[in-house]
Design an enzyme around this catalytic site. Structure first.
Site, PDB file in Angstrom:
ATOM      1  N   HIS B 250       0.779  -1.202   0.102  1.00  0.00           N
ATOM      2  CA  HIS B 250      -0.015   0.130   0.216  1.00  0.00           C
ATOM      3  C   HIS B 250       1.072   1.260   0.066  1.00  0.00           C
ATOM      4  O   HIS B 250       1.736   1.312   0.758  1.00  0.00           O
ATOM      5  CB  HIS B 250      -0.958   0.291   1.256  1.00  0.00           C
ATOM      6  CG  HIS B 250      -2.114   1.145   1.284  1.00  0.00           C
ATOM      7  ND1 HIS B 250      -1.732   2.289   1.495  1.00  0.00           N
ATOM      8  CD2 HIS B 250      -3.222   0.878   0.972  1.00  0.00           C
ATOM      9  CE1 HIS B 250      -2.857   2.969   0.973  1.00  0.00           C
ATOM     10  NE2 HIS B 250      -3.992   1.987   1.187  1.00  0.00           N
ATOM     11  N   ARG B 270      -6.529  10.653  -0.619  1.00  0.00           N
ATOM     12  CA  ARG B 270      -6.462  10.860  -1.951  1.00  0.00           C
ATOM     13  C   ARG B 270      -7.756  10.889  -2.472  1.00  0.00           C
ATOM     14  O   ARG B 270      -7.923  12.011  -3.336  1.00  0.00           O
ATOM     15  CB  ARG B 270      -5.319   9.893  -2.464  1.00  0.00           C
ATOM     16  CG  ARG B 270      -3.910  10.286  -2.099  1.00  0.00           C
ATOM     17  CD  ARG B 270      -3.061   9.171  -2.744  1.00  0.00           C
ATOM     18  NE  ARG B 270      -3.302   7.932  -1.887  1.00  0.00           N
ATOM     19  CZ  ARG B 270      -3.029   6.433  -2.333  1.00  0.00           C
ATOM     20  NH1 ARG B 270      -3.073   6.396  -3.714  1.00  0.00           N
ATOM     21  NH2 ARG B 270      -3.107   5.664  -1.546  1.00  0.00           N
TER      22      ARG B 270
END
Lengths: 260, 641
Positions: B250, B270
């Protein structure tokens, strides 16, 4: 940066136990659980700790640190001074299995007594329409990570084990509130909240709210509003009279049979 | 007392009580099967609670153009076309029903203005697609499934007078071995954590739902449970593991303080507007958009910023590329000396959203950074870097039923392989658990119904399993299992990590070999009751064999694709797309010897291929494969679909 912390940790099982002394290295930025893990890896491989996510999301590593109920993974060592001796003990309200691990099955038994989510039978999956402002309250309660620190802290059972049968504890009274405030739930748990789950035992000292690692306002937003709803249901003379005369209105949902 | 083996008999035993295990167990019980759920932790604590961002399902609540075809396309692109296409198809088609079903079971998702389930943007998803509850979606899903199990138990209490008559959760119970009879699954052997007593579940059907392997790596977002138990149980039972080289890093884990290094920072940061910057303040992701994704991603900050309000007329910000791309880009920036003070990059949402909006959308992240790192994400950027998060590889299964190659064995969720190809899109895990959890529960129930007779557990296998499990406690002297586990994590992190090269992986295999011999000789003090040292010793056996599979497969695959990046083979090869790598245990060889072979990938159905432009397929497939496709002979295939 690093230093040696003095720890007193309760070691033992259901039979007997005592505080054992350890000196363990501490590094910058660490939490209590890091230090317990270091102790486990280097000095006491069989030290029983219950933990899982180490991120404050699963609610497994509940214990009492210097007498205060906390999650070990969210308690930074920097809140204590390096000279301070840390005393770490298991949650007091629940029976000890071993060392810092307790038997929390009481909570799972209580969860099973509460009538489950009951949507209107005619609403099919995908058809639910609920506004954000109407689900905010239930969502606050669903932040609960079931660490059971509130259950451990509540004096109704912490100091009076004899109340365990009659009192579900803050976590599960909040679960009742969550379902009662769910905009798509049609059951009515007000009567049993009082009669079966012991809402009346709560004298709103807010200890549960204080120890909640998710900062849920258990007392103000769940327990007190539930008390108000119960009063409206059970003790308002007009409601009582109305229910006698017309036999109308929503039926009370009974407690789950076989739950106890 | 502890010498006695406790015995139970069930129709279906589900190992694992996360999202996939609970969904499988619920289905098996709904099909009328007597079902046991084995949970390594307490009920409701499984790793699913760590999932933050959401559950991908093309419900089209935020953008009506979304549908299963678009979701399917995104999933295949994310996995670089190595996904088992049938799994990706079932997943995209069934995810919406599974999410709506959860709502009917009591899940309380965030809402759109018109009262539907809200959906958020995420990396690699063309439209806002992730059903979510703030940034604690996994908790909501596990709690809902947990409460559905309770609701079923309440029904059973009424019908049978016993809430556990048809579905029972065995909390803090670990399975150490699967037992077979006549070449079919016959039982599962393990121990109760609290007493250390051994337990045998006699059952014709086992559903593995044990999650991943993250604990074989030093820096990981995974919890202690993720020791590859199901992967190893399947191997030892004779099943095969698919494409174990694909391990997802990740892109955004915490990098400081050291004790929380690797802890997940949700991709929602994000998706909701957060941007990545290097030490020079540059939004570096614009420099890393690979050719295959260039048409879908913005080239300027202005266009990227316009996309949040007007996604129909602008292209997506490159911060929302699939995870493998973002992780590699961050790695490159740090290596080039443009990293943050603690060796990551900056993830900033504080200059992008008002503080109260951040608090509403990302409450857990705010809490996590405030409590653990003294960082207020509404005022300052976070420092983030890649962390081992998810394994795409896993047990090879039949897409429709979750059945493994051993009769009676099923696998679902992270422990299964194929669905995500070489790289999983964020949000596709929670939906995977639900879609294939239901299917594996159904598959197991149907298998049991069709059985003429149930295989018996051979008593010799039970005593053998008991002897193996007791060994670390009985061995008078040996190494500390925690120390060996630590060494294993370093080997995998340093030598089979984000960027891989042949020489290092060969070294890793030699080191693993040495470590395996030592791991077989660990010794732990204390007794059987709740003894974590003993538990680590037993988990270690699983971690060793899983690490071996990852290293071998990673060495074999000479290309870079998704969660497998080779320094010495940087390109993606259409020839390698045709190859699945399959690990199994050598039955005749020394114990723990992994054998690896190549197997062709199944060919995608034509109607699914037609969902893509030929021009796009050309980036992934060989000329030979393309020649057989309709429209391949046309001079220009652009815009034909």
């Amino acid at each position: 940066m690093g230093y040696k912390a003095a720890l007193k940790i309760w070691r033992g099982d259901a039979g007997a136990g005592q505080l054992a002394d350890y000196d363990v290295e501490v590094n910058e930025g660490e939490v209590v659980l890091d230090v317990l893990h270091r102790l486990q890896a280097t000095q006491a491989t069989d030290l029983a700790i219950r933990w899982n996510c180490k991120a404050g999301k699963c609610g497994s590593c509940s214990m009492e640190i210097n007498g205060r109920p906390r999650l070990a993974c969210m308690t930074r060592m920097s809140v204590f001074s390096p000279e301070e001796t840390l005393t770490i003990t298991p949650m007091r309200t629940f029976p000890v299995i071993r060392d810092l691990v307790t038997d929390v099955s009481f909570n799972y038994a209580k969860a099973r007594e509460i009538p489950s989510f009951t949507p209107p039978p005619e609403v099919k999956p995908g058809e639910f329409r609920m506004r954000q402002e109407d689900v905010n309250r239930s969502q606050e309660f669903r932040k609960c990570i079931e660490c059971f620190l509130c259950q451990n802290t509540c004096h109704v059972i912490r100091d009076h084990a004899e109340n365990e049968g009659a009192f579900a504890g803050p976590r599960f009274l909040m679960r009742v509130a969550e379902l009662e405030m769910h905009p798509a739930d049609i059951a009515d748990r007000r009567e049993i909240a009082q009669d079966d789950f012991g809402l009346g035992y709560c004298n709103i000292t807010k200890c549960c709210t204080e120890v909640c690692p998710e900062h849920i306002k258990i007392t103000d937003n769940a327990l007190i509003p539930m008390k108000e709803r119960v009063v409206g249901r059970k003790y308002d003379p007009l409601v009582w009279l109305g229910s006698r005369i017309t036999r109308r209105g929503a039926k009370d949902t009974p407690a789950v049979p076989g739950g106890r | 007392m502890t010498d006695e083996i406790k015995r139970y008999s069930y129709d279906v035993v589900v190992i694992g009580a996360g999202g996939s295990g609970l969904r499988a167990a619920i289905e098996a019980r709904l099909q009328g099967k007597k079902t046991a759920v084995i949970s390594k932790s307490l009920f409701g604590k499984a790793h699913t609670v760590m999932a933050e961002g959401g559950c991908a399902a093309a419900m089209g609540n935020r953008n009506p153009r979304d549908n299963w075809q678009v979701h399917f396309r995104d999933t295949m692109r994310g996995g670089k076309f190595l996904n088992n296409w049938r799994m990706a198809e079932l997943h995209a088609k069934e995810a919406p029903d599974r999410v709506w079903e959860l709502e009917a079971w009591g899940a309380v998702f965030d809402r759109t203005a018109d009262g539907k389930i809200s959906q958020r943007n995420f990396g690699g998803h063309e439209y806002p697609r992730l059903a979510h509850v703030g940034d604690r979606t996994g908790l909501e899903i596990i709690r809902t499934l947990q409460q559905k199990v309770v609701a079923l138990q309440q029904e059973d209490a009424v019908e049978f007078g016993d809430p556990e008559a048809m579905i029972k959760v065995f909390a803090e119970t670990t399975i150490t071995e699967l037992l077979s009879g006549d070449g079919r699954i016959a039982g599962a052997f393990g121990y109760f954590r609290d007493t250390g007593q051994f337990v045998l579940f006699e059952t014709p059907a086992v559903v593995l739902a044990t999650g991943g392997i993250g604990k074989t790596y030093k820096v990981t977002s995974n919890s202690w449970e993720y020791t590859g138990d199901g992967h190893a149980l399947a191997l030892r039972a004779g099943a095969k593991l698919l494409n174990m080289e694909f391990v997802q890093l990740h892109p955004t884990g915490m990098v400081w303080p050291p004790s929380v290094r690797g802890l997940l920072v949700t991709e929602s940061v994000r998706g909701d507007g957060g941007v990545l910057r290097n030490s020079e303040g540059k939004r570096f992701m614009f420099s890393y958009v690979p050719d295959v994704f260039r048409p879908q991603y913005a080239e300027t900050e202005e266009e990227a910023d316009r996309w949040y309000a007007d996604p129909d007329n602008n292209r997506r910000p490159p911060e929302l590329l699939p995870r493998d791309e973002v992780a590699r880009s961050i790695n490159s920036e740090v290596k080039a000396g443009r990293g943050s003070p603690h060796g990551g990059v900056f993830l900033d949402v504080s200059t992008r959203l008002p503080a109260d909006e951040i608090m509403r959308r990302l409450p857990s992240m705010h809490h996590q950074f405030k409590e653990l790192a003294d960082v207020d994400i509404t005022k300052e950027p976070m420092e983030v870097g890649p962390t081992c998060h998810y394994v795409m590889g896993g047990v090879e299964v039949d897409p429709d039923t979750g059945a493994a190659s051993v009769p009676g064995l099923f696998a679902v969720g992270e422990v299964s392989g194929g669905m995500h190809g070489s790289n999983r899109l964020g949000g596709n895990s929670l939906s995977d658990l639900l879609v294939f959890g239901r299917r594996a529960g159904l598959g197991a129930a149907e298998y049991v119904t069709a059985l003429a007779s149930r295989p018996a557990v051979p008593e010799a296998a039970v005593s053998a399993a008991a002897a193996v499990a007791a060994e670390p406690l009985e061995r008078p002297e040996g190494e500390n299992p925690y120390a060996i586990q630590g060494e294993l994590q370093v080997i995998m992190h340093d030598l089979v990590g984000l960027i891989r090269r042949e020489s290092e992986m060969k070294t890793a295999l030699v080191e693993l070999d040495k470590l395996r011999a030592r791991a077989a000789q660990v010794s732990v003090g204390g007794g059987r009751a709740y003894n974590p040292g003993w538990h680590v010793a037993l988990d270690l056996r699983n971690m060793m064999v899983v690490a071996e599979c990852v290293a071998q497969a990673a060495l074999e695959r000479q290309e870079s694709r998704g969660g497998h990046t080779r320094d010495d083979y940087p390109g993606m090869s259409p020839e390698w797309r045709k190859v699945n790598l399959v690990c199994s245990l050598e039955p005749s060889g020394p114990s723990g010897a992994v054998s690896l072979r190549r197997q062709p990938t199944p060919a995608m159905r034509t109607d699914l291929l037609e969902l893509f432009d030929l021009a796009e397929l050309k980036k992934y497939m060989t000329d030979e494969e393309l020649a057989g496709l309709p429209g391949a002979t046309e001079t220009s295939a652009e815009g034909t679909h």
